[in-house]
Write an enzyme that holds these catalytic residues in place. Structure first.
Site, PDB file in Angstrom:
ATOM      1  N   TYR A  11      14.982   2.902  38.429  1.00  0.00           N
ATOM      2  CA  TYR A  11      15.852   1.767  38.122  1.00  0.00           C
ATOM      3  C   TYR A  11      17.313   2.067  38.445  1.00  0.00           C
ATOM      4  O   TYR A  11      18.095   1.154  38.704  1.00  0.00           O
ATOM      5  CB  TYR A  11      15.758   1.405  36.631  1.00  0.00           C
ATOM      6  CG  TYR A  11      14.668   0.427  36.280  1.00  0.00           C
ATOM      7  CD1 TYR A  11      13.340   0.722  36.564  1.00  0.00           C
ATOM      8  CD2 TYR A  11      14.970  -0.772  35.653  1.00  0.00           C
ATOM      9  CE1 TYR A  11      12.342  -0.166  36.222  1.00  0.00           C
ATOM     10  CE2 TYR A  11      13.970  -1.672  35.311  1.00  0.00           C
ATOM     11  CZ  TYR A  11      12.655  -1.368  35.599  1.00  0.00           C
ATOM     12  OH  TYR A  11      11.667  -2.244  35.261  1.00  0.00           O
ATOM     13  N   ASP A  30       7.984   0.101  31.645  1.00  0.00           N
ATOM     14  CA  ASP A  30       8.134  -1.340  31.849  1.00  0.00           C
ATOM     15  C   ASP A  30       6.755  -1.974  31.982  1.00  0.00           C
ATOM     16  O   ASP A  30       6.436  -2.967  31.324  1.00  0.00           O
ATOM     17  CB  ASP A  30       8.971  -1.590  33.116  1.00  0.00           C
ATOM     18  CG  ASP A  30       9.132  -3.069  33.411  1.00  0.00           C
ATOM     19  OD1 ASP A  30       9.385  -3.828  32.458  1.00  0.00           O
ATOM     20  OD2 ASP A  30       8.987  -3.465  34.584  1.00  0.00           O
ATOM     21  N   ASP A  78      -2.111   5.818  35.707  1.00  0.00           N
ATOM     22  CA  ASP A  78      -3.213   4.910  36.086  1.00  0.00           C
ATOM     23  C   ASP A  78      -4.326   4.954  35.040  1.00  0.00           C
ATOM     24  O   ASP A  78      -4.867   3.920  34.636  1.00  0.00           O
ATOM     25  CB  ASP A  78      -3.742   5.218  37.500  1.00  0.00           C
ATOM     26  CG  ASP A  78      -3.988   6.697  37.746  1.00  0.00           C
ATOM     27  OD1 ASP A  78      -3.651   7.540  36.880  1.00  0.00           O
ATOM     28  OD2 ASP A  78      -4.538   7.022  38.820  1.00  0.00           O
ATOM     29  N   LYS A 124       2.739  10.881  36.345  1.00  0.00           N
ATOM     30  CA  LYS A 124       1.918  10.849  37.562  1.00  0.00           C
ATOM     31  C   LYS A 124       2.145  12.190  38.258  1.00  0.00           C
ATOM     32  O   LYS A 124       2.592  12.262  39.407  1.00  0.00           O
ATOM     33  CB  LYS A 124       2.363   9.647  38.425  1.00  0.00           C
ATOM     34  CG  LYS A 124       1.499   9.364  39.638  1.00  0.00           C
ATOM     35  CD  LYS A 124       0.127   8.828  39.313  1.00  0.00           C
ATOM     36  CE  LYS A 124      -0.726   8.726  40.573  1.00  0.00           C
ATOM     37  NZ  LYS A 124      -2.142   8.421  40.276  1.00  0.00           N
ATOM     38  N   ASP A 149       4.273  -4.176  28.933  1.00  0.00           N
ATOM     39  CA  ASP A 149       3.760  -5.541  29.093  1.00  0.00           C
ATOM     40  C   ASP A 149       2.266  -5.566  28.835  1.00  0.00           C
ATOM     41  O   ASP A 149       1.746  -6.468  28.176  1.00  0.00           O
ATOM     42  CB  ASP A 149       4.026  -6.072  30.515  1.00  0.00           C
ATOM     43  CG  ASP A 149       5.318  -6.866  30.601  1.00  0.00           C
ATOM     44  OD1 ASP A 149       6.250  -6.556  29.820  1.00  0.00           O
ATOM     45  OD2 ASP A 149       5.411  -7.783  31.440  1.00  0.00           O
TER      46      ASP A 149
HETATM   47  C1  IPM Z   1      12.188  -5.546  30.539  1.00  0.00           C
HETATM   48  C2  IPM Z   1      12.479  -6.414  31.711  1.00  0.00           C
HETATM   49  C3  IPM Z   1      13.626  -5.791  32.487  1.00  0.00           C
HETATM   50  C4  IPM Z   1      13.159  -4.442  32.981  1.00  0.00           C
HETATM   51  C5  IPM Z   1      14.175  -6.645  33.627  1.00  0.00           C
HETATM   52  C6  IPM Z   1      14.587  -8.015  33.142  1.00  0.00           C
HETATM   53  C7  IPM Z   1      15.320  -5.961  34.323  1.00  0.00           C
HETATM   54  O1  IPM Z   1      11.348  -6.579  32.506  1.00  0.00           O
HETATM   55  O2  IPM Z   1      13.084  -5.359  29.695  1.00  0.00           O
HETATM   56  O3  IPM Z   1      11.070  -5.054  30.428  1.00  0.00           O
HETATM   57  O4  IPM Z   1      12.516  -4.342  34.041  1.00  0.00           O
HETATM   58  O5  IPM Z   1      13.444  -3.453  32.321  1.00  0.00           O
HETATM   59 MN    MN Z   2       9.529  -5.695  31.667  1.00  0.00          MN
END
Ligand code: IPM
Ligand code: MN
Length: 358
Positions: A142, A248, A224, A192, A252
């Protein structure tokens, strides 16, 4: 006690959900005798509209002089086609790096009363699910060097470098072990290392610090495999610690299997107690302004703020219990309501939580 809170409502549903969270904070202040002072600041799309850039020095300064930051959500389709450095997301990345918020806590917690919404087979999540993802937030791909090169024979080329230092790995590793000590005493470090050099360094640093926490059960897992394990046996996890981009993606995935992405808070902090608190979900531009967004993730982010930045444990638990009680009574916003079930508005949901709190 008195606390200064920087408030970044942001875009989309951000203002609506933050308003409810602040009302809850006010109710906490009233009940327990604390005072909260708020300073509003712009970031994301609304900042682009007013100042031409997603994050201004003024906003950074307001955040730096506060005890905690409450953020709604930023971004929306209106700003999606701007160049990278002008995207609304840049505001989030800028805040993280400017404030040194290297540790991101993302609890993936399944609420008993919402277990129907979990997409996994019931037997896989029996008894609930409580995984904490500790994501490194200011390093890796990032923030590494990136760029483009054009050569006649190969055409356009793009690259993003993923650098990590020993120090960056150690400090996030220690956050994970400290968290595990307060929970079920298990850390899974995700990398990884069969491919990436940064992961090999990551793993060796983790191995060095794990000996300082002999009570904690430790394991290494490839990313993975982790993605797979999360859907076949999520209950094996307590604390998962990993680098920025893996975190990240996995957070999710983990939040989705709880069935309650609209319910999950997050906290990001650096060396001191100042932290940034925000819901895991985004700005949901499709429902912005309709008054139907679920404010609970933001309200639970306030609970994390009370706990981690202000050290107000009893107050934090009171907010969490109020949310649980409202859900147990069957109250739902549209995102978590079943077909045909009556749904509360954003404001009505906020009011229910405050009712329980009092
Ligand atoms: C998160 C979001 C951010 C990230 C984006 C909006 C930059 O997806 O906070 O998870 O990738 O960190
Ligand atoms: Mn995210």
């Amino acid at each position: 006690m008195k606390f200064n809170v920087a408030v970044i409502k942001g875009d989309g549903i951000g203002p609506e959900i933050v308003d409810e969270a602040i009302k809850v904070l006010e109710a906490v202040g009233k009940k327990y005798g604390h005072e909260f002072a708020y300073t509003e600041a712009l970031a994301g799309g609304c900042s682009i509209e007013t100042h031409g850039i997603p994050l201004t020095q003024e906003t950074i300064d307001i955040c730096k002089s506060s005890d905690a930051i409450l953020l709604g959500a930023v971004g929306g389709p209106k700003w999606d086609n701007l160049p990278g450095y002008l995207r609304a997301e840049k505001a989030i990345l800028g805040l993280r790096s400017e404030l040194g918020l290297f540790a991101n806590l993302r609890p993936a917690l399944m609420f008993d009363s919402l277990s129907d919404a979990c997409p996994l087979k019931p037997e896989l999540v029996e008894g609930g699910l409580d995984v904490l993802i500790v994501r490194e937030l200011t390093g890796g791909v990032y923030f590494g060097e990136r760029g483009r090169k054009f050569t006649e024979d190969m055409g356009e080329m793009a690259y993003d470098v993923m650098p990590y230092t020993e120090k960056e790995i150690e400090r996030i590793g220690r956050v994970a072990f400290e968290m595990a000590m307060k929970r079920n005493k298990k850390v899974t470090s995700v990398d990884k290392s069969n491919v990436l050099e940064t992961s090999r360094l990551w793993r060796s640093v983790m191995h060095n610090i794990k000996d300082d926490y002999p009570e904690v059960e430790y394991e290494d897992l490839f990313v993975d495999n982790t993605a797979m394990q999360l859907v076949i046996n999520p209950k094996q996890f307590d604390v998962i610690v990993t680098e920025n981009m893996f975190g990240d993606i996995l957070s999710d995935e983990a939040s989705m299997i709880t069935g309650s992405i609209g319910m999950l808070p997050s906290a990001s902090f650096g060396e001191g107690t100042r932290g940034l608190y925000e819901p895991v979900h985004g700005s949901a531009p499709d429902i912005a302004g309709k008054g139907i967004a679920n404010p609970l993730a933001t309200i639970l982010s306030v609970a994390m703020m009370l706990k981690y930045s202000f050290g107000l444990l009893e107050e934090a638990v009171a907010v969490e219990d109020a949310v649980k009680a409202v859900l147990e009574d069957g109250w739902r916003t549209a995102d978590i309501a079943k077909k045909g079930e009556k749904a509360l508005s954003t404001q009505e949901m906020g009011a229910k939580v405050i009712e329980k709190l009092q």
